[in-house]
Design a protein around this motif. Structure first.
Motif, PDB file in Angstrom:
ATOM      1  N   ALA A   1       9.366   3.918 -27.396  1.00 50.66           N
ATOM      2  CA  ALA A   1       8.827   3.388 -26.545  1.00 50.66           C
ATOM      3  C   ALA A   1       9.486   2.733 -25.474  1.00 50.66           C
ATOM      4  O   ALA A   1       9.349   1.495 -24.277  1.00 50.66           O
ATOM      5  N   GLY A   2      10.740   2.932 -25.235  1.00 50.86           N
ATOM      6  CA  GLY A   2      11.822   2.615 -24.570  1.00 50.86           C
ATOM      7  C   GLY A   2      11.460   3.519 -22.606  1.00 50.86           C
ATOM      8  O   GLY A   2      10.889   4.151 -23.128  1.00 50.86           O
ATOM      9  N   HIS A   3      12.344   3.783 -21.957  1.00 53.44           N
ATOM     10  CA  HIS A   3      11.750   4.668 -20.801  1.00 53.44           C
ATOM     11  C   HIS A   3      11.766   5.989 -21.528  1.00 53.44           C
ATOM     12  O   HIS A   3      10.821   6.506 -20.611  1.00 53.44           O
TER      13      HIS A   3
ATOM     14  N   THR B   1      -2.179  12.218 -27.640  1.00 53.91           N
ATOM     15  CA  THR B   1      -1.193  11.750 -27.503  1.00 53.91           C
ATOM     16  C   THR B   1      -1.215  10.479 -28.329  1.00 53.91           C
ATOM     17  O   THR B   1      -1.779   9.648 -28.494  1.00 53.91           O
ATOM     18  N   LEU B   2      -0.176  10.167 -29.542  1.00 52.12           N
ATOM     19  CA  LEU B   2       0.229   8.780 -29.938  1.00 52.12           C
ATOM     20  C   LEU B   2       1.344   8.661 -29.856  1.00 52.12           C
ATOM     21  O   LEU B   2       2.540   9.537 -29.757  1.00 52.12           O
ATOM     22  N   LEU B   3       1.679   7.128 -29.498  1.00 53.25           N
ATOM     23  CA  LEU B   3       3.259   6.565 -28.866  1.00 53.25           C
ATOM     24  C   LEU B   3       3.442   5.886 -30.217  1.00 53.25           C
ATOM     25  O   LEU B   3       2.851   4.830 -30.808  1.00 53.25           O
ATOM     26  N   VAL B   4       4.598   5.653 -30.964  1.00 49.95           N
ATOM     27  CA  VAL B   4       4.724   5.147 -32.110  1.00 49.95           C
ATOM     28  C   VAL B   4       5.809   3.791 -31.833  1.00 49.95           C
ATOM     29  O   VAL B   4       6.928   4.842 -30.975  1.00 49.95           O
ATOM     30  N   THR B   5       5.921   2.864 -31.471  1.00 45.68           N
ATOM     31  CA  THR B   5       7.110   2.220 -31.246  1.00 45.68           C
ATOM     32  C   THR B   5       7.130   0.908 -32.603  1.00 45.68           C
ATOM     33  O   THR B   5       6.168   0.508 -33.582  1.00 45.68           O
ATOM     34  N   MET B   6       8.237   0.199 -32.738  1.00 39.96           N
ATOM     35  CA  MET B   6       8.244  -0.822 -33.861  1.00 39.96           C
ATOM     36  C   MET B   6       8.302  -1.787 -33.381  1.00 39.96           C
ATOM     37  O   MET B   6       7.922  -3.168 -34.388  1.00 39.96           O
TER      38      MET B   6
ATOM     39  N   THR C   1       8.062  -4.986 -26.574  1.00 36.56           N
ATOM     40  CA  THR C   1       8.532  -4.992 -25.822  1.00 36.56           C
ATOM     41  C   THR C   1       8.464  -3.325 -25.663  1.00 36.56           C
ATOM     42  O   THR C   1       9.737  -2.684 -25.907  1.00 36.56           O
ATOM     43  N   ILE C   2       7.147  -2.627 -25.478  1.00 33.78           N
ATOM     44  CA  ILE C   2       7.662  -1.047 -24.659  1.00 33.78           C
ATOM     45  C   ILE C   2       8.081  -1.525 -23.597  1.00 33.78           C
ATOM     46  O   ILE C   2       7.825  -2.368 -22.305  1.00 33.78           O
TER      47      ILE C   2
ATOM     48  N   MET D   1      -0.496   1.014 -16.933  1.00 33.27           N
ATOM     49  CA  MET D   1      -0.592   1.949 -16.703  1.00 33.27           C
ATOM     50  C   MET D   1      -0.730   2.655 -18.295  1.00 33.27           C
ATOM     51  O   MET D   1      -1.356   4.023 -18.182  1.00 33.27           O
ATOM     52  N   LEU D   2      -0.056   2.621 -18.593  1.00 35.60           N
ATOM     53  CA  LEU D   2      -0.326   3.319 -20.770  1.00 35.60           C
ATOM     54  C   LEU D   2      -1.427   3.098 -21.095  1.00 35.60           C
ATOM     55  O   LEU D   2      -2.120   4.194 -21.384  1.00 35.60           O
TER      56      LEU D   2
END
Length: 622
Positions: free
Chosen positions: A12-14, A30-35, A39-40, A109-110
């Motif tokens: 989920a960086g830029h 859509t699925l956004l997977v972040t650790m 820190t998105i 926004m996300l």
């Protein structure tokens, strides 16, 4: 627990944020997977967006319906249009952002984007069957199915952080690295390598003496990045930045740590960014320079944390601290955290097609630093394109491929997939051969119609572009028809050292003089001022650029037209270049590996010379 998704975005960086927003806005589940959900859209390095060529990219992202321009406008604390003294092809917007507000606005926004879900976990592997990606495997053991996957892992793939003789795993300071993906992909036949980047110390702004530095204020006019009418900081409320310099004394102290430097001791294998070197690298490479410029930049409006731009380093902490104390204004400096270098895995981008889909595994896309780029803007535009093309792929629709003559984004991707990169790739205006066409001011006219056809840009955006184009045409007609009399203009012409006119002339002809701007003409020609007052400043400026630079613009369009003939000459997908005895071994190897889709693409591959293209043209003609 998990449904099957259309698109999974990893990271989920830029790049990841733009990829997830694009795929979701086009209708993909859509699925956004972040650790780490906290820190998105983290600004891991400099809290700024834009700059030379990078500003053009952000405006292109915005014209395509991406979020980066809007978020930057909402979080900026200072705005500057760089290169105003040069031609409009070189004008480049740059904003200093509030780092915390930037990440907050991105997340807001996300979270307001339909079709987008989030999950916090590390992705340690991919589900692959019959050379097609089918989903991801997470650190907690979940198998999440998807029709397409976009990898945007940034600096996290087997990341190692270096500070002097200390080194430890991490994708960013205080955040663990990601493992498993590189090893799996290499096992599938991918080539990987290592790159390095770095960041400077963060310091306590209360400990600095700004009276010893040069002040750098923002512009009085804030243009911003988004073509939408977003809220921006008022000119009078902008934060200041400052400039100071290193000295021979600073350099001498830094040299005392060279024997403990991970870069000079050989503990870092990855190649660092050529155009943003560490301070120790600058001293080593530019030994004749007795000082280097440092930009002292606030991390936000409501924090005292300062980013020391230009002092990126991985030297031991004690050396960093002693050297900083010798910098004017930093005599009593207090460190918040030391600078460090980070080494990470990337995959040479010649392994990608022009949609950013990998050639080895179908429906798998790479975007951002995993492709060898550096910079938020370069990452974000790749994310946008990967998200769009992932949606197009699973929907059995035509991919979106921007040409070099259409966008800096097109230049960047074309460079990566054809030439590859062995060092962190950064965009410059000099990389674009059609930069007169690819200005920051006309990104909406160039790209919004394309994006609208895809369903990414909204009706409102398209209507605004149509209205702007109509108004620009009206302004150009006014300039063709307004007559300027000698007695009205000659006093002004004399004042700027321009020759007087002896008879009436059209405003357009006077505007063509190199030292005259339309904003000046409007102030001295009442008829012109009256007719143009109903148009926006942006529309008037756009019309003036088109009039003044029409000859150059037409020349570039002619070149594009000639080159497009080669771009449209397609090469069969499975063409075997080994069959062409006239081609040299290097040409055969590179063409078989990269598999260009057109003769134009083949001509831009490093090591392919004009005679090779002539041979291909003769063969294709048969």
């Amino acid at each position: 627990m998990f449904p099957e998704y259309d698109v999974i975005v990893v990271g989920a960086g830029h790049a990841g944020c733009e990829a997830a927003a694009a795929a979701a806005n086009m209708g993909s589940k859509t699925l956004l997977v972040t650790m780490n959900m906290q820190t998105i859209a983290q600004m891991s390095c400099n809290p700024a967006m834009g700059g030379i060529a990078k500003g053009q990219i952000v405006r292109e992202i915005d014209a395509m319906g991406g979020y980066s321009g809007i978020v930057t406008d909402l979080s900026m604390i200072q705005f500057r249009m760089l290169n105003r003294s040069k031609g409009p092809a070189m004008w480049s917007p740059r904003a200093q952002s509030d780092r915390m507000v930037f990440a907050l606005k991105w997340r807001e926004m996300l979270e307001q984007t339909a079709n987008l879900d989030f999950y916090q976990d590390m992705v340690k592997g991919l589900l692959i069957k019959d050379k097609m990606v089918r989903g991801v495997v997470t650190g907690l053991g979940h198998e999440i199915k998807a029709k397409a996957v976009v990898l945007t892992n940034g600096t996290f793939l087997n990341g190692i952080i270096h500070i002097g003789e200390k080194q430890f795993g991490g994708g960013r300071v205080a955040e663990k690295a990601a493992s498993g993906i590189t090893e799996q992909l290499v096992g599938l036949g991918f080539q990987s390598d290592r790159l390095k980047t770095g960041t400077p110390p963060r310091v306590d702004g209360r400990s600095l003496d700004y009276s010893k530095m040069e002040i750098q204020e923002g512009d009085e006019e804030i243009v911003g990045f988004s073509f939408k009418n977003t809220e921006k900081v008022a000119a009078q409320n902008q934060n200041c930045c400052w400039i100071t310099y290193t000295s021979p004394e600073v350099h001498d102290i830094l040299k005392t740590g060279f024997d403990r430097s991970p870069m000079f001791a050989g503990r870092i294998d990855g190649v660092g960014p050529r155009y943003c070197p560490s301070i120790e690298d600058k001293i080593n490479r530019f030994a004749d320079r007795d000082r280097h410029q440092l930009f002292v930049e606030p991390e936000g409006s409501n924090t005292v944390e300062i980013y020391v731009n230009g002092f990126s380093t991985s030297l031991p902490e004690d050396v960093q601290y002693k050297a900083l104390q010798m910098v004017p204004g930093f005599e009593n400096v207090r460190l918040f955290r030391p600078g460090y270098a980070i080494e990470y895995d990337y995959f040479p981008p010649t392994q990608l097609s022009n949609t950013l889909e990998t050639k080895l595994i179908s429906h798998l896309f790479f975007a951002g630093q995993i492709n060898g780029t550096t910079g938020y803007e370069e990452a974000a535009c790749q994310g946008l394109m990967a998200g769009v093309n992932a949606h197009q792929k699973i929907s059995n629709r035509e991919p979106l491929v921007l040409k070099r003559s259409e966008a800096y984004i097109g230049v960047l991707i074309d460079d990566l997939i054809n030439k590859g990169t062995e060092e962190p790739y950064r965009m410059f205006t000099s990389r674009a051969e059609y930069r007169t066409l690819l200005r920051q001011d006309n990104a909406d006219a160039r790209l919004t119609p394309l994006s609208y056809e895809l369903g990414l840009a909204t009706e409102d955006r398209m209507a605004a572009v149509k209205q702007k184009n109509e108004h620009v045409s009206e302004i150009k007609n006014i300039l063709k028809n307004v007559v300027v009399k000698p007695e009205v203009i000659n006093g002004f012409l004399a004042s700027i050292g321009s020759s007087k006119i002896t008879e009436k002339q059209k405003a357009e002809k006077i505007l063509l003089r190199p030292n005259i701007e339309l904003s000046q003409l409007v102030t001295v020609v009442p008829d012109l001022r009256q007719q143009l007052q109903r148009f926006s400043k942006e529309e008037v400026e756009q019309a003036a650029i088109q009039v003044k630079y029409d000859t150059y613009i037409e020349k570039e369009r002619e070149i594009v037209s000639r080159m497009s003939e080669m771009e449209n000459l397609a090469i069969p997908d499975q063409f075997d270049y080994s069959r062409l005895a006239s081609l040299g071994n290097e040409a055969k190897e590179k063409l078989n590996r990269i598999k260009p889709r057109t003769l134009g693409q083949a001509s831009r591959i490093s090591g392919i010379n004009p005679s090779d293209i002539q041979i291909l043209m003769v063969y294709m003609g048969r």
